[in-house]
Design a protein around this motif. Structure first.
Motif, mmCIF file in Angstrom:
data_model
loop_
_atom_site.group_PDB
_atom_site.id
_atom_site.type_symbol
_atom_site.label_atom_id
_atom_site.label_comp_id
_atom_site.label_asym_id
_atom_site.label_seq_id
_atom_site.Cartn_x
_atom_site.Cartn_y
_atom_site.Cartn_z
ATOM 1 N N GLN A 1 60.873 32.196 79.725
ATOM 2 C CA GLN A 1 61.197 31.533 80.980
ATOM 3 C C GLN A 1 60.889 30.039 80.906
ATOM 4 N N GLU B 1 64.283 23.411 78.196
ATOM 5 C CA GLU B 1 65.594 22.932 77.773
ATOM 6 C C GLU B 1 66.253 22.094 78.869
ATOM 7 N N LYS B 2 66.078 22.541 80.101
ATOM 8 C CA LYS B 2 66.637 21.767 81.197
ATOM 9 C C LYS B 2 65.932 20.417 81.311
ATOM 10 N N ASP B 3 64.561 20.440 81.159
ATOM 11 C CA ASP B 3 63.818 19.178 81.243
ATOM 12 C C ASP B 3 64.165 18.239 80.099
ATOM 13 N N GLN B 4 64.358 18.811 78.874
ATOM 14 C CA GLN B 4 64.665 17.964 77.715
ATOM 15 C C GLN B 4 65.994 17.253 77.877
ATOM 16 N N ALA B 5 66.930 17.919 78.495
ATOM 17 C CA ALA B 5 68.220 17.258 78.719
ATOM 18 C C ALA B 5 68.027 15.979 79.529
ATOM 19 N N GLY B 6 67.173 16.046 80.562
ATOM 20 C CA GLY B 6 66.893 14.844 81.339
ATOM 21 C C GLY B 6 66.100 13.818 80.556
ATOM 22 N N GLU C 1 63.476 28.100 78.876
ATOM 23 C CA GLU C 1 64.674 27.786 79.662
ATOM 24 C C GLU C 1 64.443 26.544 80.523
ATOM 25 N N ARG C 2 63.236 26.511 81.161
ATOM 26 C CA ARG C 2 62.930 25.331 81.969
ATOM 27 C C ARG C 2 62.813 24.083 81.087
#
Length: 689
Positions: free
Chosen positions: A189, A195-200, A192-193
């Protein structure tokens, strides 16, 4: 003759025999035989007594017959009676002789019985002693049995305890597995969070990188402006100094030394100005490091090669003539020295388990590296000058990052102490080492693993270095032979048999790669031509002697000179083309001051100036302004970045190197100067021309 035996003795013997028969029930048969022999002896004694009695009776009868014969003779008895009596006497004598014989036989039997009795006593005593020894052994075995029983009880108790601990661990493992499964689900879990933070974060990093590039460009523009301003100020100072020199030369009645004309001084200043411009252009690309400025070229492994044309002219090799500074660096002895490929740093290592980094021009320590567990015998900088590799008696090699001072890798695999090592001059992540376990190893410094073994089961390699632009390894062995190993195939490609009479102590490669220098315990240096792999020159000197197998020697950057330290404390320098007259240097315990000296304006000095070497300068005594300007320019050329710091031109230090101490290692800077040496007391000496 009767042998009397007292009844008390006989009773005592019987009593003792009965007592022993009771105590020693295991020897009944022997005692029974002994009793039978004793009874036989008693019977023999009784027969002997009866024989003695019969003999005595016969004596009495013989005496009576003799009396009767005498009486008959005296009475003139009848002849027939006398004959009868004589016959009876003869018969009695015969019986008496038989009795004596029988008595002798009985005596012999008695002696034999006594001997057998003594033998039985000896056997009995031996068996008693054996019985006592058996009792002692039985007691020892019983004690050992009790001890083993106690140990067995302890082992059973420990096994029981371990079984309980194992059951507890199993329960803990099961609980940990359950927690791990839960953690894995939570981690999934979180990933997943993340990966979303790394994109930013990627978007923010791109913005930050763009901002940093803009800041670097602005800083570069500002640095160029400062350098241009400094050059403009220098031009103004030079112009004023030229005018003052021309006016002073016209006003001074006494002429300066030959060749010291104002025009020559102008050319001198112009040359210094050109040198400053070239150095300032290269000094603009420096970044701060842990041990002083590190050039940006060094960080990517692009140092200028001495044989190739570059912005900097090939350094002029100056002969060392006197010590500039000596310092006690290593407690217990210093064993190794090594320069970076550019000559900007030098390292020393020794018995105190420390590697010390020095700035060669100022002879000041700029850092130290710790982490070794025992004496460090050898060290080497990587090709880009950003890392240091060292090894020694703890059977391991350690790689330090010079920008942080931290150990990046600990290279293990040697079974005994590391004798020598070298970093590949062509590849930043390749190094080689030799050990007393008779093996050579090729290392990958990026991963810290051994990529190839070179094993010689019969001989030990004492010194090695890379050759042929890092494609081969040159190794010197204890048997006096020199071998060249191919790093790709792991085979010996060339070999020089019996190069030295004794062990080879040092093998070093020249900066140009055309020549190699070896040194042996036979007190001889030899230069090897790498194109033909043959001896080019052999060098000896009266009074020169190698201290130990740890001694190391060096070639000058132009490969014209060879330098070595002697067991007498002196340093010898040979010219390779004419090695018959070496130069001997001694550290004579005096104070040395580096300052501006007079310039001789000879053709040799002009040649040194044209090659980029800053010689000593002639300054008229009545021109102090010009003296200050030249001093500033000389310092700035020798140490970029010190422009304007005139106070740093004085370097005074007291030499503490005692004469007579054996010189252990020497190293010649790739810049041509200085030369650095160390001795068995751990004193490091910097030599200047």
């Amino acid at each position: 003759m009767q042998v009397p035996i007292e009844a008390s003795i006989q009773a005592s013997i019987e009593h003792q025999l009965l007592a022993r028969q009771v105590q020693q029930a295991c020897f009944h048969g022997i005692v029974a035989d002994y009793a039978a022999l004793f009874q036989k002896q008693q019977a023999s004694k009784e027969e002997a007594c009866e024989s003695l009695k019969e003999c005595s009776k016969l004596h009495f009868r013989l005496a009576a017959l003799q009396g009767e014969v005498k009486a008959a003779k005296e009475a003139k008895a009848l002849t027939s009676q006398i004959v009868t009596l004589e016959e009876r006497i003869k018969q009695q004598n015969t019986e008496l002789a038989a009795c004596y014989k029988e008595r002798a036989c009985i005596a012999e039997q008695l002696v034999k019985s006594n001997m057998q009795l003594q033998d039985m006593r000896d056997i009995n005593e031996a068996q008693v002693q054996e019985l006592a020894a058996d009792r002692e052994r039985m007691q020892a075995l019983q004690a050992k049995r009790r001890e083993l029983s106690h140990q067995l009880d302890e082992a059973r108790l420990a096994t029981h305890t371990q079984a309980e601990e194992l059951e507890t661990r199993l329960k803990e493992k099961n609980a940990a597995m359950t927690k791990m499964q839960r953690a894995e689900s939570i981690t999934a879990q979180l990933m997943e969070r993340l990966e979303k933070d790394q994109a930013g974060q990627v978007e923010r990093m791109n913005q930050a990188i763009q901002m940093s590039e803009e800041m670097v460009q602005a800083a570069s523009c500002k640095a160029q402006a400062i350098i241009s301003q400094a050059q403009t100020e220098g031009d103004r100072c030079i112009a004023r100094a030229q005018e003052e020199a021309i006016l002073a030369a016209a006003a001074v009645p006494s002429s300066p030394p030959e060749g010291a004309s104002p025009g020559r001084l102008s050319r001198r200043l112009s040359s210094l100005k050109a040198q400053l411009k070239r150095r300032s252009s290269s000094s603009a690309n420096t970044i701060p490091g842990l041990f002083g400025p590190i050039s940006s070229q060094e960080t990517v492994g692009l140092e200028a090669d001495h044989d190739c044309s570059s912005d900097l002219v090939q350094p002029y090799v100056s002969m060392p003539t006197m010590p500039a500074r000596s310092t006690s660096a290593h407690c217990g002895g210093c064993f190794g020295l090594a320069f970076t490929r550019s000559g900007s740093r030098v390292v020393s290592c020794g018995a105190d388990k420390v590697c010390r980094i020095w700035e060669p021009l100022t002879a000041q320590q700029v850092g130290e590296l710790r982490g070794s567990m025992d004496t460090v015998f050898d060290a080497s900088f990587t090709a880009d000058g950003s890392k240091l590799l060292a090894g020694g008696a703890d059977r391991a090699l350690r790689l330090w990052d010079l920008s942080t001072g931290r150990v990046l890798h600990t290279l293990t695999g040697h079974a005994q102490k590391v004798l020598s090592l070298d970093c590949n001059p062509a590849e930043t992540n390749r190094a080689a080492s030799s050990s007393a376990d008779r093996s050579l190893k090729l290392w990958d410094l990026h991963s810290g693993r051994c990529v190839r073994d070179f094993v010689d089961v019969l001989k030990t390699c004492n010194s090695l270095c890379f050759a042929s632009e890092g494609q081969e390894l040159m190794a010197g062995y204890f048997d006096g032979n020199l071998r060249l190993w191919d790093t790709r195939s792991g085979r010996v490609t060339r070999e020089v048999m019996d190069l030295h009479q004794r062990e080879i102590c040092s093998v070093s490669m020249g900066s140009k790669g055309r020549s190699a220098l070896t040194c042996g315990r036979d007190n001889e240096l030899k230069v090897i031509d790498m194109r033909t792999f043959e001896v080019r020159a052999s060098m000896r000197a009266p009074g020169f002697g190698i201290e130990s197998v740890w001694s190391s020697v060096a070639l000058s950057p132009d490969e014209r000179y060879a330098i070595a330290g002697s067991s007498s404390g002196s340093i010898y320098i040979w010219e390779v083309d004419s090695p018959s007259n070496p130069t001997e240097l001694q550290n004579d315990l005096r104070k040395v001051t580096n300052k501006v000296h007079k310039y001789d304006h000879s053709s040799e000095s002009e040649a040194r100036l044209s090659r980029g070497e800053v010689p000593t300068t002639y300054v008229p005594e009545n021109l102090p302004c010009l003296k200050s300007v030249l001093a500033v320019f000389e310092i700035s050329l020798r140490r970029p970045g010190l422009l304007g710091k005139v106070e740093n031109s004085m370097l005074t230090s007291e030499l503490r190197h005692s004469p007579g101490q054996a010189v252990q290692a020497v190293a010649w800077s790739p810049q041509g100067s200085p030369v650095v040496s160390c001795n068995r007391q751990g004193i490091v000496t910097f030599w200047k021309s």
